[in-house]
Design a protein around this motif. Structure first.
Motif, short mmCIF file in Angstrom:
data_model
loop_
_atom_site.label_atom_id
_atom_site.label_comp_id
_atom_site.label_asym_id
_atom_site.label_seq_id
_atom_site.Cartn_x
_atom_site.Cartn_y
_atom_site.Cartn_z
N PHE A 136 0.81 -1.23 0.00
CA PHE A 136 0.00 0.00 0.00
C PHE A 136 0.84 1.28 0.00
O PHE A 136 1.89 1.36 0.62
N TRP A 137 0.27 2.30 -0.67
CA TRP A 137 0.72 3.69 -0.60
C TRP A 137 2.11 3.93 -1.16
O TRP A 137 2.82 4.82 -0.74
N ARG A 138 2.50 3.12 -2.14
CA ARG A 138 3.77 3.34 -2.84
C ARG A 138 3.53 3.22 -4.33
O ARG A 138 2.63 2.51 -4.76
N PRO A 139 4.35 3.88 -5.14
CA PRO A 139 4.17 3.79 -6.59
C PRO A 139 4.76 2.51 -7.17
O PRO A 139 5.69 1.93 -6.60
N ALA A 140 4.21 2.13 -8.29
CA ALA A 140 4.69 0.97 -9.04
C ALA A 140 4.77 1.35 -10.51
O ALA A 140 4.02 2.20 -10.99
N ALA A 141 5.68 0.70 -11.20
CA ALA A 141 5.80 0.86 -12.65
C ALA A 141 5.85 -0.53 -13.27
O ALA A 141 6.19 -1.51 -12.60
N VAL A 142 5.52 -0.59 -14.56
CA VAL A 142 5.47 -1.87 -15.27
C VAL A 142 6.42 -1.83 -16.45
O VAL A 142 6.37 -0.89 -17.27
N ALA A 143 7.29 -2.83 -16.52
CA ALA A 143 8.17 -3.02 -17.66
C ALA A 143 7.85 -4.39 -18.25
O ALA A 143 7.81 -5.38 -17.53
N SER A 144 7.62 -4.45 -19.54
CA SER A 144 7.23 -5.72 -20.16
C SER A 144 8.21 -6.10 -21.27
O SER A 144 8.95 -5.28 -21.79
N TYR A 145 8.16 -7.38 -21.61
CA TYR A 145 9.03 -7.91 -22.64
C TYR A 145 8.38 -9.13 -23.27
O TYR A 145 7.48 -9.73 -22.71
N VAL A 190 0.00 3.07 -6.54
CA VAL A 190 -0.24 4.06 -7.59
C VAL A 190 0.63 3.65 -8.76
O VAL A 190 1.86 3.59 -8.63
N VAL A 191 0.02 3.35 -9.90
CA VAL A 191 0.77 2.88 -11.05
C VAL A 191 1.08 4.07 -11.95
O VAL A 191 0.16 4.78 -12.40
N VAL A 192 2.37 4.32 -12.19
CA VAL A 192 2.76 5.46 -13.01
C VAL A 192 2.35 5.22 -14.46
O VAL A 192 2.21 4.08 -14.90
N SER A 193 2.16 6.30 -15.20
CA SER A 193 1.67 6.17 -16.57
C SER A 193 2.76 5.71 -17.54
O SER A 193 2.45 5.09 -18.55
N SER A 194 4.00 6.03 -17.25
CA SER A 194 5.08 5.60 -18.15
C SER A 194 5.29 4.10 -18.06
O SER A 194 5.29 3.53 -16.97
N THR A 195 5.49 3.47 -19.19
CA THR A 195 5.79 2.04 -19.23
C THR A 195 7.05 1.84 -20.07
O THR A 195 7.46 2.72 -20.83
N LEU A 196 7.63 0.68 -19.91
CA LEU A 196 8.81 0.31 -20.69
C LEU A 196 8.49 -1.02 -21.34
O LEU A 196 7.98 -1.92 -20.67
N ALA A 197 8.77 -1.15 -22.63
CA ALA A 197 8.48 -2.39 -23.34
C ALA A 197 9.70 -2.78 -24.18
O ALA A 197 10.21 -1.95 -24.94
N ALA A 198 10.15 -4.01 -24.03
CA ALA A 198 11.34 -4.49 -24.73
C ALA A 198 10.99 -5.72 -25.56
O ALA A 198 10.58 -6.73 -25.02
N GLY A 199 11.16 -5.60 -26.86
CA GLY A 199 10.91 -6.75 -27.69
C GLY A 199 11.18 -6.48 -29.14
O GLY A 199 11.10 -5.33 -29.58
N PRO A 200 11.54 -7.50 -29.84
CA PRO A 200 11.91 -8.80 -29.32
C PRO A 200 13.10 -8.68 -28.35
O PRO A 200 14.06 -7.99 -28.64
N ILE A 201 12.99 -9.35 -27.22
CA ILE A 201 13.95 -9.17 -26.14
C ILE A 201 15.37 -9.50 -26.56
O ILE A 201 16.31 -8.79 -26.17
N THR A 202 15.57 -10.54 -27.36
CA THR A 202 16.94 -10.91 -27.76
C THR A 202 17.52 -9.93 -28.77
O THR A 202 18.73 -9.92 -28.98
N GLN A 203 16.68 -9.10 -29.38
CA GLN A 203 17.15 -8.07 -30.30
C GLN A 203 17.20 -6.71 -29.62
O GLN A 203 17.43 -5.69 -30.28
N THR A 204 16.96 -6.69 -28.31
CA THR A 204 16.97 -5.45 -27.54
C THR A 204 18.08 -5.45 -26.50
O THR A 204 18.75 -4.44 -26.30
#
Length: 196
Positions: free
Chosen positions: A105-114, A138-152
């Motif tokens: 509770f009461w802390r921010p989170a961010a999502v990074a996907s691949y 609280v989920v921040v609006s910025s996201t990070l997405a990596a893919g294809p992961i082996t080419q990143t």
């Protein structure tokens, strides 16, 4: 005081490629002055959810779960690194997350996907926004997405190719967004206790 950020990764597969993104994030956050730590669901090895942390009688919580609960409580923010399994979240990451509730509770989170494909796990990342919000973050609006992961990212979590360049360009905004919310939440907690 540096931001204490847990980078939470949940793949249980033998050839785990998402660990590259988790390690990239830990290194990048550390270089920015944060105190970043990788939380690897597979290494911690919590059982399939039967009893949440809060449901154990005092003194009977498994040691790994107790240690993780303390880390979650003392963290300033979280990054959830998620792959995509059939358009949804990884079961290992979801299982680890579900063992706790008030601790988040009461802390921010961010999502990074691949992912191995060009969609970079964004369908799973989108699902995580609702999950984490329901769990009191609280989920921040910025996201990070990596893919294809082996080419990143290569095996040493170093950016490669066009995907790596795109990741390097996106990371500062992602980290800045999380840092802003981390500071805001920490300052608010010093001024006023959470309402519940």
């Amino acid at each position: 005081m540096p931001d204490r950020i847990l980078v939470i990764y949940g793949s249980y597969r033998v050839d785990r490629l998402g660990i590259r993104l988790a390690n990239y994030l830990v290194r990048g956050l550390s270089q920015r002055g944060a105190e970043a730590e990788l939380i690897d669901a597979k290494a911690i090895g919590l059982p399939m959810l039967d009893r949440m942390y809060k449901e154990y009688p005092k003194g009977t919580v498994p040691a790994a779960m107790e240690a993780l609960a303390e880390k979650i409580r003392s963290a300033d923010a979280f990054i959830f690194v998620t792959g995509e399994y059939n358009w949804g979240p990884q079961p290992g990451l979801k299982n680890l997350t579900d063992h706790f509730l008030e601790e988040w509770f009461w802390r921010p989170a961010a999502v990074a996907s691949y992912s191995a494909g060009r969609f970079s796990g964004v369908r799973s990342g989108t699902v995580w926004h609702g999950i984490l919000s329901e769990m009191g973050m609280v989920v921040v609006s910025s996201t990070l997405a990596a893919g294809p992961i082996t080419q990143t990212l290569d095996a040493n979590a170093q950016p490669v190719g066009e995907g790596g360049k795109a990741l390097e360009q996106s990371f500062p905004r992602f980290a800045d967004d999380l840092a802003w919310w981390t500071e805001a939440a920490r300052e608010q907690r010093t001024r006023r206790a959470p309402p519940y």
